[in-house]
Design an enzyme around this catalytic site. Sequence first.
Site, mmCIF file in Angstrom:
data_model
loop_
_atom_site.group_PDB
_atom_site.id
_atom_site.type_symbol
_atom_site.label_atom_id
_atom_site.label_comp_id
_atom_site.label_asym_id
_atom_site.label_seq_id
_atom_site.Cartn_x
_atom_site.Cartn_y
_atom_site.Cartn_z
ATOM 1 N N CYS A 379 11.573 1.010 2.690
ATOM 2 C CA CYS A 379 10.843 1.290 3.918
ATOM 3 C C CYS A 379 10.227 2.693 3.866
ATOM 4 O O CYS A 379 9.224 2.899 3.190
ATOM 5 C CB CYS A 379 11.755 1.115 5.123
ATOM 6 S SG CYS A 379 10.854 0.953 6.686
ATOM 7 N N HIS A 514 13.591 -4.358 3.975
ATOM 8 C CA HIS A 514 14.966 -3.858 3.807
ATOM 9 C C HIS A 514 15.811 -4.910 3.078
ATOM 10 O O HIS A 514 16.450 -5.763 3.713
ATOM 11 C CB HIS A 514 15.588 -3.560 5.163
ATOM 12 C CG HIS A 514 15.032 -2.353 5.850
ATOM 13 N ND1 HIS A 514 15.642 -1.118 5.789
ATOM 14 C CD2 HIS A 514 13.915 -2.190 6.598
ATOM 15 C CE1 HIS A 514 14.924 -0.244 6.486
ATOM 16 N NE2 HIS A 514 13.870 -0.865 6.987
ATOM 17 N N GLU A 516 18.642 -4.650 1.693
ATOM 18 C CA GLU A 516 20.080 -4.510 1.931
ATOM 19 C C GLU A 516 20.573 -5.416 3.060
ATOM 20 O O GLU A 516 21.759 -5.792 3.104
ATOM 21 C CB GLU A 516 20.437 -3.058 2.244
ATOM 22 C CG GLU A 516 20.009 -2.530 3.603
ATOM 23 C CD GLU A 516 18.579 -2.023 3.671
ATOM 24 O OE1 GLU A 516 18.232 -1.334 4.647
ATOM 25 O OE2 GLU A 516 17.796 -2.318 2.742
#
Length: 545
Positions: A379, A514, A516
């Site tokens: 990001c 993102h 994750e």
Amino acid sequence: MSNFIFVTGGVVSSLGKGIAAAGLAMLLGRCGFKIRVRKFDPYFNVDSGTMSPGEHGEVFVTNDGTEADLDIGHYERFTGCNANNKDSITMGKVFAELLMRERRGDFLGKTIQVVPHVTNIIKEFIQNDSNDFDFIICEIGGTVGDIEALSFLEAIRQLNYELGVGKTMHIHTTLVPHLSTTSELKTKPTQHSVKELRSIGIQPNMLLCRSETVLSSKELNKISLMCSLPPEMVISAPNVSNVYEVPLVYHEAGFDKVVMEHFGLLGCSPNLLDWHRFVDSINNPVHTIKVALVGKYTKFGDAYRSVIEALNHGGVIHLTKVEIVMVDAKKLAADGVVSALDEVDAVVIPGGFGYEGVEGIISAIKYSRENNIPTLGICLGMQLAVIEFARNVIGWNDAISSEFSSSGCMVVGLMEEWIGADAKMEKRSSSDDKGGTMRLGSYSCDINRNSKMFEIYKQELIDERHRHRFEINVQYMSTFEQHGMIFSGTSAHGSVLEALEIKSHPWFIATQFHPELKSKILDPHPLFVSLVEMALQHSKNIRTL
């Protein structure tokens, strides 16, 4: 009809209610039950979107774009099931719904009160879309005795009466502290916490007693007697070396078994072999690497909880312990980049907002790029990678983002128009409300077949979660590619640049999304698996020079 389990906490916060709820959900799910886990937070924010990660921890984003408490991330990682907007409820969301109904005239002129109007809406939220699930596990945020949580506690008290004791269960998490001066474990805080819960009409059906060590039968029996619970309903919950051991410890203590018995269900023994292997790999790694996490909120580890867990997941695949080195971007100018990154095997630049620390992050990106350190930007990390490359490779010294400056070469800027998830054109401006106005949730991304990203994902179309307001300026795309930065991922409509990599670098990837947020314990995200693999190679190279 679903069974409802309510997890509350007493004495102090941060006792692990979220991990307990997630662990129980995992155990019940592996017994064949359909599970849903929900978080009820007493704060008045409508969601977590405008809350500081340095104060409250990361903002977890679901597929449907809900900005939620980090505990929702634990639920997803432990169960492998995706949450949605009905699984993250705040008091702000409850009152927003209440006031909307009042203005609409739904209450026919009645005086609006906490009971029954607020509690009725809470009960609706608890029971929303519950028919297809065997268990709805609800974590009540805060601590018993907090004034903010009283409405939630009153609502679950009422549900206990309305649904019947055979359909509800109250699990209370308490603290059994160790008094070093007398070398004793003290049960009185637990007794007082249960007394507080009883005073509002809730008798807990089970206690999870958090302590530094395993409680002896003496302490467990004392708590059982003083809290009017059968001994098997008082569970010792000692500290463990990592959170993924928690469901195993609880299972050994009979946690899931007594929960099923409470609801009159036949018990089963969940298959936990893969979970045991996962925990064993964490506790007995073969390799070790150091990964620098260069961010703006490094004083509070929960600000990057999903990134940290995704790195751990990637490490387990390679039997590798990932030592995370928190690097405060705001101090890099004073401390120096070399001293912070000289001995690390990989660098991760996570998301963030605002200009503070940005120049430090840019200097870290420059160092990792020039020294061939495996690097993942996420990001803001992707946006700053573009700015660094523009300044130091292309030669645009004034390259900047419109988030930070009103002048300069805007290689990153506010995207005023973009194609939304429903294929409709959406607009936004810098004057929009900050809450819920970013590009949020899951969007598709086309991957260039001639890229490292394709080698990692092994597919041309992926879906990843987003949370950002600013985008890479598409008009400069060809110039960047001429200098060796390729954009290997683009939105399905081609209007947004989603991922980049540097051709001359062994592993330099940055994503606008993102990754994750989609990494699961037994299904690690491929980008983190690949990053750890390259970090291992980097570690071997620099250690043998």
